[in-house]
Write an enzyme that holds these catalytic residues in place. Structure first.
Site, PDB file in Angstrom:
ATOM      1  N   CYS A   1      -5.378  -6.383  -0.052  1.00  0.00           N
ATOM      2  CA  CYS A   1      -5.338  -6.910   1.313  1.00  0.00           C
ATOM      3  C   CYS A   1      -5.352  -8.432   1.232  1.00  0.00           C
ATOM      4  CB  CYS A   1      -6.551  -6.411   2.098  1.00  0.00           C
ATOM      5  SG  CYS A   1      -6.790  -7.246   3.666  1.00  0.00           S
TER       6      CYS A   1
ATOM      7  N   CYS B 121      -3.377 -11.600   8.042  1.00  0.00           N
ATOM      8  CA  CYS B 121      -2.664 -10.984   9.171  1.00  0.00           C
ATOM      9  C   CYS B 121      -3.573 -10.760  10.378  1.00  0.00           C
ATOM     10  CB  CYS B 121      -2.079  -9.644   8.780  1.00  0.00           C
ATOM     11  SG  CYS B 121      -1.759  -9.453   7.044  1.00  0.00           S
TER      12      CYS B 121
ATOM     13  N   THR C 162     -12.616  -8.516   7.460  1.00  0.00           N
ATOM     14  CA  THR C 162     -11.753  -8.799   6.322  1.00  0.00           C
ATOM     15  C   THR C 162     -11.443 -10.294   6.232  1.00  0.00           C
ATOM     16  OG1 THR C 162     -10.715  -6.641   6.474  1.00  0.00           O
ATOM     17  CG2 THR C 162      -9.440  -8.347   5.407  1.00  0.00           C
TER      18      THR C 162
ATOM     19  N   GLU D  51     -14.756  -7.655   2.553  1.00  0.00           N
ATOM     20  CA  GLU D  51     -15.199  -7.580   3.945  1.00  0.00           C
ATOM     21  C   GLU D  51     -16.660  -8.044   4.044  1.00  0.00           C
ATOM     22  OE1 GLU D  51     -13.242  -5.085   2.677  1.00  0.00           O
ATOM     23  OE2 GLU D  51     -11.550  -5.641   3.948  1.00  0.00           O
TER      24      GLU D  51
ATOM     25  N   HIS E 215      -1.761  -4.961  14.863  1.00  0.00           N
ATOM     26  CA  HIS E 215      -2.296  -4.688  13.523  1.00  0.00           C
ATOM     27  C   HIS E 215      -1.813  -3.326  13.011  1.00  0.00           C
ATOM     28  CE1 HIS E 215      -4.480  -6.478  10.346  1.00  0.00           C
ATOM     29  NE2 HIS E 215      -5.301  -5.463  10.187  1.00  0.00           N
TER      30      HIS E 215
ATOM     31  N   TYR F  69       0.408  -2.644   9.305  1.00  0.00           N
ATOM     32  CA  TYR F  69       0.199  -1.676   8.233  1.00  0.00           C
ATOM     33  C   TYR F  69       1.507  -1.064   7.738  1.00  0.00           C
ATOM     34  CZ  TYR F  69      -4.909  -1.721   8.461  1.00  0.00           C
ATOM     35  OH  TYR F  69      -6.215  -2.089   8.371  1.00  0.00           O
TER      36      TYR F  69
ATOM     37  N   CYS G 148       2.112  -4.162   4.976  1.00  0.00           N
ATOM     38  CA  CYS G 148       1.198  -4.429   3.850  1.00  0.00           C
ATOM     39  C   CYS G 148       0.951  -3.194   2.993  1.00  0.00           C
ATOM     40  CB  CYS G 148      -0.118  -5.021   4.343  1.00  0.00           C
ATOM     41  SG  CYS G 148      -1.294  -3.847   5.044  1.00  0.00           S
TER      42      CYS G 148
ATOM     43  N   GLU H 165      -9.116   1.866   4.242  1.00  0.00           N
ATOM     44  CA  GLU H 165      -8.638   0.997   5.322  1.00  0.00           C
ATOM     45  C   GLU H 165      -7.406   1.606   5.992  1.00  0.00           C
ATOM     46  OE1 GLU H 165      -7.024  -2.902   4.574  1.00  0.00           O
ATOM     47  OE2 GLU H 165      -8.462  -3.735   5.998  1.00  0.00           O
TER      48      GLU H 165
HETATM   49 FE1  SF4 Z   1      -5.114  -6.681   5.122  1.00  0.00          FE
HETATM   50 FE2  SF4 Z   1      -2.955  -5.271   5.736  1.00  0.00          FE
HETATM   51 FE3  SF4 Z   1      -4.653  -5.991   7.668  1.00  0.00          FE
HETATM   52 FE4  SF4 Z   1      -3.060  -7.803   6.414  1.00  0.00          FE
HETATM   53  S1  SF4 Z   1      -2.417  -6.078   7.734  1.00  0.00           S
HETATM   54  S2  SF4 Z   1      -5.218  -8.018   6.915  1.00  0.00           S
HETATM   55  S3  SF4 Z   1      -3.063  -7.019   4.338  1.00  0.00           S
HETATM   56  S4  SF4 Z   1      -5.064  -4.601   5.966  1.00  0.00           S
HETATM   57 FE    FE Z   2      -6.836  -4.326   8.052  1.00  0.00          FE
END
Ligand code: SF4
Ligand code: FE
Length: 483
Positions: free
Chosen positions: A100, A104, A191, A257, A292, A296, A299, A447
């Site tokens: 991660c 983001c 995070t 985290e 968000h 996903y 990422c 996650e």
């Molecule tokens: Fe982490 Fe993915 Fe969230 Fe970006 S989108 S903060 S890489 S979990």
């Molecule tokens: Fe996340």
């Protein structure tokens, strides 16, 4: 200055006085601590890649506020093209860090707060949107990393914020002053906060009129007085203290985290973006979660690419790669991974302009994307474990491999096909272990389940967006049913 180098980013965090606790002790610096440094390195990659010409188009863009060149992680999306490039950038970063990379959350919070503040101002003639734009200029011009903070501890989940026995279980305003407010509460599993410059706080659920003190959004530096970070443990985290590189699986990158406590923190007026307009709390939450959930689809796919590649290598190192079931399992992993990517891209392509001028994703498709993310990485991880074999969890340590006494046995009996040195095989098995069971499993597995909202949260949104009345009407039309 609107673009920082990776090194400048590291130095900027080093200069901060962030109050971090780990194993009950205060951490001197997030920059040097072996458990925290990989997390900093992942964010550093978001700066490093932005200065590479081959990634310039994905990693940078033009600010719709200032017209200046900025890092895409600080962007307010100007088009569906921006939304698509965001997902592609996240896949790239997932591939480069296998973890991660944290930045983001802030980007998704920027875009949710940008459009919501505009709509609050339209209704109440407040000046939240102007304040927020000023904050964004500060973020973009200084290329800051901002933690987006949403999740409150929630205590008794059957009760609204104001009805909790301990009133601090949702973050709230406890004092009002002429020049600002004092807030108290906490945000859980934050995070990237240990290596962020600022934190942008939002409410965590839709709220009723009795929750006025809890309907608060603001931004402040992470080292502001009263903020305490308590780092969360990750599976196998203390391997990072052993000084080994192979056994950690991913020696350079990671994510961390922290439970983030706001112990009577002062927030000046110019940094407040929502204050008591309870009916807008739900809009802010829904939009942030939507962005968000789109994230996903980028990422997790990038990290999945690394896991699939590692698994393919593990099969080659044992010379089983030509078996038909092995090929088929790798195809299945790719199919699942690309399905996640498809919905990340689809919800971006179907995005639309909000009244503030920025672009929002298609909420139905973003929720479908995240719902799939709660399942497919688990199946990809299961197939990776299947193909990697049991040695992934029974292999001796790097120290045994290098031992003058037993090293020769480890080398002899665990050698790969074609006399491949065990060290190579161990590196790949440890990477798979890291992604499926170790520190990176926080980001790749659990996650995937709970980040950006647990599965049921997406199902509620899918139900809300499903337009069942329309579906029934078209079925009636085909069946020639008249009411
Ligand atoms: Fe982490 Fe993915 Fe969230 Fe970006 S989108 S903060 S890489 S979990
Ligand atoms: Fe996340």
């Amino acid at each position: 200055m609107s673009l920082m180098t990776g090194e400048q980013y590291v130095e900027s965090i080093r200069k901060m006085n962030i109050n971090i606790y780990l194993f009950g002790e205060k951490v001197e610096s997030a920059v040097t601590h072996p458990i925290l440094r990989p997390s900093l390195n992942s964010v550093k990659a978001t700066y490093d890649l932005a200065s590479m010409p081959e990634f310039e188009d994905l990693m940078t863009t033009t600010s719709m506020i200032t017209g200046n060149k900025i890092n895409r992680f600080t962007n307010i999306h100007k088009s569906t093209d921006d939304l698509i490039k965001k997902v592609k950038m996240q896949r790239l970063l997932g591939q480069k860090t296998a973890s991660c990379f944290q930045r983001c959350v802030g980007m998704d919070a920027f875009n949710a707060v940008f459009s919501t503040t505009y709509e609050i101002d339209e209704k109440y003639q407040t000046s939240y949107h102007k304040r927020f734009k000023d904050f964004m200029v500060h973020v973009q011009e200084n290329d800051l990393t901002v933690d987006g903070a949403m999740t409150d501890p929630k205590g008794d989940r059957s009760l609204a914020p104001h009805a909790q026995i301990d009133k601090d279980l949702y973050l709230r305003v406890v004092e009002r002053r002429e020049d600002g407010v004092v807030v108290r509460g906490a945000k859980v599993h934050q995070t990237g906060i240990c290596n962020s410059h600022e934190v942008l706080v939002m409410p965590t659920i839709a709220m009723g009129p009795d929750d006025k003190a809890y309907a608060i959004s603001f931004a402040i530096p992470v080292d502001a007085d009263g903020i305490v970070l308590i780092v969360g443990r990750q599976s196998c985290d203390t391997r990072k203290l052993e000084g080994s590189t192979i056994d950690v699986g991913n020696s350079e990158f990671g994510g961390v985290e922290a439970l983030t406590v706001f112990d009577d923190v002062f927030v000046p007026n110019e940094r407040i973006f929502l204050d008591g307009e309870t009916e807008f709390a739900g809009m802010m939450v829904e939009r942030f979660a939507g962005y968000h959930r789109q994230s996903y689809g980028g990422c997790k796919v990038g990290v999945g690419d690394v896991l699939i590649g590692a698994t393919a290598l593990a099969t080659e190192y044992s010379k089983v790669e030509k078996a038909s079931h092995v090929k088929d399992k790798l195809i299945e992993m790719v199919h699942l991974n690309e399905t996640l990517y498809s919905s990340g891209i689809a919800c971006s392509a179907e995005g639309y302009k909000t009244s503030s001028g920025n672009y929002l994703i298609d909420l139905m498709l973003a929720n479908v994307c995240k719902q799939n993310v709660t399942r497919f990485p688990y199946e990809i991880a299961r197939l990776a474990e299947d193909l990697a074999g049991g040695l992934m969890v029974t292999a001796p340590s790097e120290k045994d491999l290098n031992s003058p006494v037993v090293g020769k046995y480890v080398q002899k009996y665990l050698v790969g096909a074609d006399s491949l040195p065990f060290e190579k095989k161990l590196k790949i098995l440890r990477l798979i272990e890291n992604l499926t069971l170790g520190t990176a499993a926080v980001g790749y597995r659990t996650e995937s389940m709970h980040g950006a909202g647990s599965p049921q949260a997406q199902r509620i949104m899918i139900a809300r967006q499903s337009n069942m009345a329309h579906k029934k009407a078209i079925a009636k039309a085909i069946a020639k049913i008249e009411d």
